[in-house]
Scaffold this active site. Structure first.
Site, PDB file in Angstrom:
ATOM      1  N   ARG B  49       0.662  -1.155   0.050  1.00  0.00           N
ATOM      2  CA  ARG B  49      -0.005   0.096  -0.053  1.00  0.00           C
ATOM      3  C   ARG B  49       0.793   1.017   0.094  1.00  0.00           C
ATOM      4  NH1 ARG B  49      -2.240  -0.748   6.246  1.00  0.00           N
ATOM      5  NH2 ARG B  49      -1.765  -2.740   6.342  1.00  0.00           N
ATOM      6  N   ASP B  51       0.188   5.258   1.515  1.00  0.00           N
ATOM      7  CA  ASP B  51      -0.692   6.029   2.450  1.00  0.00           C
ATOM      8  C   ASP B  51      -1.382   7.221   1.869  1.00  0.00           C
ATOM      9  OD1 ASP B  51      -0.102   4.503   5.025  1.00  0.00           O
ATOM     10  OD2 ASP B  51       1.818   5.377   4.917  1.00  0.00           O
ATOM     11  N   ARG B 198       9.327   8.127   5.213  1.00  0.00           N
ATOM     12  CA  ARG B 198       9.068   9.502   5.735  1.00  0.00           C
ATOM     13  C   ARG B 198       9.720   9.781   7.062  1.00  0.00           C
ATOM     14  NH1 ARG B 198       2.905   9.313   5.506  1.00  0.00           N
ATOM     15  NH2 ARG B 198       2.999  11.130   6.917  1.00  0.00           N
TER      16      ARG B 198
END
Lengths: 246, 246
Positions: B49, B51, B198
């Protein structure tokens, strides 16, 4: 005190520049921020409107405000109150006779086109033409648009106006150094009719497709008839790049 | 027949990749288009996935479909049915044992940062940091992240996992040749923990600010403690750039 502001915005997030009741517009959002700051209505006067989905890198507007605040603090305060898709890049103090629309001496628009694969990330920022165009022929056509001409053939259909004469000072076709499939067309002129840039780009694309020759620009200008031109290129590739004052 | 699709999307238009009831997601939109085409539910299996607000340039997924259609026509049909902010760039036929997630050998993420003036047009596509960073020190720090390490300090807080060991094959800090205020950091690795990129970018920014030194990366890795790292960089600068298979 009269202030001149320079600002950029993402046109895909607004229903155009000009204020309209109940719609989110660039002018509406800036006036909302000014009202929050000044506790009263402060109208702004833009250099001109841009249509829905059209972007601006350096749009200009003036307004009158009597507040004991430096222009640096005013810029900071307005940006903190403003919608995040608009940004005030500069504030200048101007004299009381300055007018952001009437004093314009020239404007520059740019139009971005992608001839390569469809890019969903740039969908709202670059016209996704997605096919090859003959850039050399388009460049030749651009040169026929330079100068002072009656641009009625490139105006909005049914536009009521006494005078369609405008001067295009310079045009350029700028190839993208990182991506051979992308390019930008720039138009510097003393002023532009509504839809004029998008209608010129529409004809330029038909020339790039080989459907017309570059010299056809001369016949289209001569005809002074909207029906002689072609499609209106979509708004998302268009940016108001700069506004100049005398 | 099992198909592998390569697709790009604008993460700002979706509530993340993974399907969720009543929310617009990338997986949900692709499965909707497949259902329209095939008249039945066709689940897709993504490489992993992304986000909410994270973009993809070359995400991959597989699905099984029994239809008498060439892969070129399938691509055209799906793109015409699909949300315009997602685009299927390629369709390949793969064998029945291929799995878009389990067979991944490496992934590359890129992260875009603007140190210059706030840009409302790139707000959703480039992290608007808007201050100078020490790129040379950040480049040194990047090299400490390469190799096989326990990345627990860079994982999502409270992540329950047996194994936080991952391998970063290569990193790069790429300066923008047209704009000295913009740069991109790339991370090629065998796999990444949730929020790992991140969180690594968050520490790199603190290093670029001079709040930490590049060698601190070693202590942070050693600690295996999320609290030793720093901020989580915002999602809008992050792009899944590519997915590789053995």
């Amino acid at each position: 005190m009269r202030y001149l502001i320079t600002f950029s915005y993402d046109g895909s997030k607004f229903k155009g520049y000009q204020k309209q009741p109940r719609l989110k517009t660039v002018q509406g959002e800036i006036e909302k921020a000014l009202k929050e700051l000044a506790n009263k209505d402060i109208p702004i006067f833009g250099s001109g409107r841009t249509d829905a989905s059209v972007h601006a890198l350096n749009q200009k507007a003036h307004f009158d405000l009597d507040m004991d605040i430096t222009k640096e603090k005013l810029q900071k305060a307005l940006n903190s109150l403003l919608n995040n898709y608009i940004y005030i890049k500069k504030i200048e103090e101007v004299n009381d006779t300055f007018h952001a629309r009437f004093n314009v001496s020239a404007k520059e628009y740019i139009y971005k086109i992608n001839m390569g694969e469809y890019d969903p990330i740039e969908k709202d920022y670059v016209y996704q033409y997605n096919k090859k165009l003959d850039l050399a022929e388009m460049e030749r056509a651009l040169k026929y648009l330079e100068g002072t001409h009656d641009f009625k053939s490139f105006s909005k259909a049914d536009e009521e106006k006494d005078n369609f004469t405008r001067t295009i000072i310079q045009t350029n076709l700028i190839r993208n150094i990182k991506n051979v499939n992308k390019f930008t067309i720039s138009f510097l002129g003393t002023g532009f009719l509504r839809y004029q840039v998008r209608n010129m780009v529409g004809v330029l694309i038909e020339i790039g497709e080989g459907k017309r020759k570059s010299e056809d620009i001369l016949n289209i200008l001569e005809a002074k008839d909207r029906r002689k031109a072609g499609i209106t290129a979509p708004p998302e590739g268009l940016y108001l790049n700069d506004v100049y004052y005398r």
